[in-house]
Design a protein around this motif. Structure first.
Motif, PDB file in Angstrom:
ATOM      1  N   MET A   1     -33.674  21.352  26.927  1.00 38.20           N
ATOM      2  CA  MET A   1     -35.096  21.139  26.969  1.00 38.20           C
ATOM      3  C   MET A   1     -35.653  21.796  28.239  1.00 38.20           C
ATOM      4  N   LEU A   2     -36.731  22.497  28.102  1.00 41.18           N
ATOM      5  CA  LEU A   2     -37.370  23.148  29.235  1.00 41.18           C
ATOM      6  C   LEU A   2     -37.921  22.091  30.185  1.00 41.18           C
ATOM      7  N   ALA A   3     -37.470  22.152  31.455  1.00 39.49           N
ATOM      8  CA  ALA A   3     -37.900  21.170  32.448  1.00 39.49           C
ATOM      9  C   ALA A   3     -39.101  21.651  33.241  1.00 39.49           C
ATOM     10  N   GLY A   4     -39.207  22.944  33.455  1.00 37.02           N
ATOM     11  CA  GLY A   4     -40.305  23.462  34.243  1.00 37.02           C
ATOM     12  C   GLY A   4     -40.086  24.910  34.613  1.00 37.02           C
ATOM     13  N   ARG A   5     -40.875  25.369  35.566  1.00 40.65           N
ATOM     14  CA  ARG A   5     -40.835  26.769  35.984  1.00 40.65           C
ATOM     15  C   ARG A   5     -40.685  26.834  37.502  1.00 40.65           C
ATOM     16  N   ILE A   6     -39.741  27.645  37.947  1.00 45.04           N
ATOM     17  CA  ILE A   6     -39.576  27.913  39.366  1.00 45.04           C
ATOM     18  C   ILE A   6     -40.609  28.970  39.743  1.00 45.04           C
ATOM     19  N   LEU A   7     -41.528  28.626  40.623  1.00 53.75           N
ATOM     20  CA  LEU A   7     -42.600  29.548  40.994  1.00 53.75           C
ATOM     21  C   LEU A   7     -42.164  30.528  42.074  1.00 53.75           C
ATOM     22  N   ARG A   8     -41.496  29.990  43.121  1.00 53.27           N
ATOM     23  CA  ARG A   8     -41.101  30.856  44.229  1.00 53.27           C
ATOM     24  C   ARG A   8     -40.158  30.111  45.155  1.00 53.27           C
ATOM     25  N   ALA A   9     -39.557  30.859  46.081  1.00 52.56           N
ATOM     26  CA  ALA A   9     -38.776  30.248  47.151  1.00 52.56           C
ATOM     27  C   ALA A   9     -39.741  29.605  48.136  1.00 52.56           C
ATOM     28  N   HIS A  10     -39.267  28.566  48.822  1.00 52.56           N
ATOM     29  CA  HIS A  10     -40.114  27.867  49.793  1.00 52.56           C
ATOM     30  C   HIS A  10     -39.295  27.612  51.054  1.00 52.56           C
ATOM     31  N   GLY A  11     -39.739  28.143  52.162  1.00 52.85           N
ATOM     32  CA  GLY A  11     -39.055  27.905  53.431  1.00 52.85           C
ATOM     33  C   GLY A  11     -37.795  28.733  53.586  1.00 52.85           C
ATOM     34  N   LEU A  12     -37.043  28.419  54.620  1.00 52.31           N
ATOM     35  CA  LEU A  12     -35.857  29.206  54.977  1.00 52.31           C
ATOM     36  C   LEU A  12     -34.548  28.593  54.509  1.00 52.31           C
ATOM     37  N   ARG A  13     -34.577  27.350  54.037  1.00 55.87           N
ATOM     38  CA  ARG A  13     -33.338  26.634  53.716  1.00 55.87           C
ATOM     39  C   ARG A  13     -33.002  26.597  52.233  1.00 55.87           C
ATOM     40  N   GLY A  14     -33.614  27.475  51.439  1.00 58.24           N
ATOM     41  CA  GLY A  14     -33.235  27.600  50.041  1.00 58.24           C
ATOM     42  C   GLY A  14     -33.975  26.705  49.073  1.00 58.24           C
ATOM     43  N   ALA A  15     -35.068  26.101  49.497  1.00 58.54           N
ATOM     44  CA  ALA A  15     -35.847  25.259  48.577  1.00 58.54           C
ATOM     45  C   ALA A  15     -36.607  26.139  47.586  1.00 58.54           C
ATOM     46  N   LEU A  16     -36.889  25.565  46.424  1.00 57.87           N
ATOM     47  CA  LEU A  16     -37.623  26.245  45.365  1.00 57.87           C
ATOM     48  C   LEU A  16     -38.839  25.412  44.992  1.00 57.87           C
ATOM     49  N   LEU A  17     -39.944  26.072  44.717  1.00 54.01           N
ATOM     50  CA  LEU A  17     -41.153  25.384  44.281  1.00 54.01           C
ATOM     51  C   LEU A  17     -41.115  25.286  42.757  1.00 54.01           C
ATOM     52  N   LEU A  18     -41.107  24.064  42.233  1.00 52.82           N
ATOM     53  CA  LEU A  18     -40.989  23.795  40.803  1.00 52.82           C
ATOM     54  C   LEU A  18     -42.300  23.257  40.264  1.00 52.82           C
ATOM     55  N   LYS A  19     -42.764  23.800  39.164  1.00 45.35           N
ATOM     56  CA  LYS A  19     -43.936  23.309  38.438  1.00 45.35           C
ATOM     57  C   LYS A  19     -43.433  22.686  37.140  1.00 45.35           C
ATOM     58  N   ALA A  20     -43.752  21.400  36.938  1.00 47.67           N
ATOM     59  CA  ALA A  20     -43.309  20.703  35.729  1.00 47.67           C
ATOM     60  C   ALA A  20     -44.264  19.558  35.438  1.00 47.67           C
ATOM     61  N   ASP A  21     -44.247  19.080  34.213  1.00 51.26           N
ATOM     62  CA  ASP A  21     -45.055  17.917  33.834  1.00 51.26           C
ATOM     63  C   ASP A  21     -44.502  16.662  34.502  1.00 51.26           C
ATOM     64  N   ASP A  22     -45.380  15.682  34.709  1.00 48.23           N
ATOM     65  CA  ASP A  22     -44.986  14.446  35.384  1.00 48.23           C
ATOM     66  C   ASP A  22     -43.825  13.742  34.690  1.00 48.23           C
ATOM     67  N   TYR A  23     -43.850  13.678  33.362  1.00 46.92           N
ATOM     68  CA  TYR A  23     -42.786  12.947  32.662  1.00 46.92           C
ATOM     69  C   TYR A  23     -41.435  13.627  32.843  1.00 46.92           C
ATOM     70  N   ILE A  24     -41.419  14.932  33.035  1.00 50.84           N
ATOM     71  CA  ILE A  24     -40.169  15.648  33.302  1.00 50.84           C
ATOM     72  C   ILE A  24     -39.733  15.390  34.741  1.00 50.84           C
ATOM     73  N   MET A  25     -40.676  15.434  35.663  1.00 49.24           N
ATOM     74  CA  MET A  25     -40.350  15.214  37.088  1.00 49.24           C
ATOM     75  C   MET A  25     -39.651  13.870  37.287  1.00 49.24           C
ATOM     76  N   ASP A  26     -40.075  12.863  36.533  1.00 45.76           N
ATOM     77  CA  ASP A  26     -39.467  11.537  36.661  1.00 45.76           C
ATOM     78  C   ASP A  26     -37.985  11.554  36.300  1.00 45.76           C
ATOM     79  N   ALA A  27     -37.565  12.471  35.460  1.00 42.12           N
ATOM     80  CA  ALA A  27     -36.171  12.541  35.022  1.00 42.12           C
ATOM     81  C   ALA A  27     -35.306  13.423  35.923  1.00 42.12           C
ATOM     82  N   LEU A  28     -35.921  14.200  36.790  1.00 39.78           N
ATOM     83  CA  LEU A  28     -35.170  15.101  37.661  1.00 39.78           C
ATOM     84  C   LEU A  28     -34.777  14.365  38.937  1.00 39.78           C
ATOM     85  N   LEU A  29     -33.534  13.960  38.997  1.00 35.65           N
ATOM     86  CA  LEU A  29     -33.003  13.181  40.107  1.00 35.65           C
ATOM     87  C   LEU A  29     -31.836  13.919  40.742  1.00 35.65           C
ATOM     88  N   PRO A  30     -31.514  13.627  41.993  1.00 35.76           N
ATOM     89  CA  PRO A  30     -30.323  14.225  42.591  1.00 35.76           C
ATOM     90  C   PRO A  30     -29.106  13.998  41.694  1.00 35.76           C
TER      91      PRO A  30
END
Length: 80
Positions: A1-30
């Motif tokens: 299932m499509l969770a979202g879209r990676i928009l771009r890199a963020h910062g120097l430590r390898g973070a990614l900016l993710l765009k997703a619907d709220d109900y999907i974000m709730d399921a994305l856990l460490p």
């Protein structure tokens, strides 16, 4: 299932900016495994190390993506 879209890199430590619907974000856990794809090609399969929700997006840190140079090629990919 499509969770979202990676928009771009963020910062120097390898973070990614993710765009997703709220109900999907709730399921994305460490520990959740995501697959990043672009044009049908798999770029990376990795577990979420950290996720920090913001207003309408999130900062996503994946295991093994240690710096910006590793994160930049993942920009504009789909997270499954």
């Amino acid at each position: 299932m499509l969770a979202g879209r990676i928009l771009r890199a963020h910062g120097l430590r390898g973070a990614l900016l993710l765009k997703a619907d709220d109900y999907i974000m709730d399921a994305l856990l460490p520990g959740t495994r995501v697959v990043l794809r672009r044009d049908g090609d798999e770029l990376l399969s990795a577990a979420i190390d950290q996720i920090k929700r913001r207003h309408d997006d999130a900062l996503l840190k994946l295991v093994g993506v240690k710096d910006r140079s590793a994160a930049e090629p993942l920009a504009r990919s789909d997270a499954w």
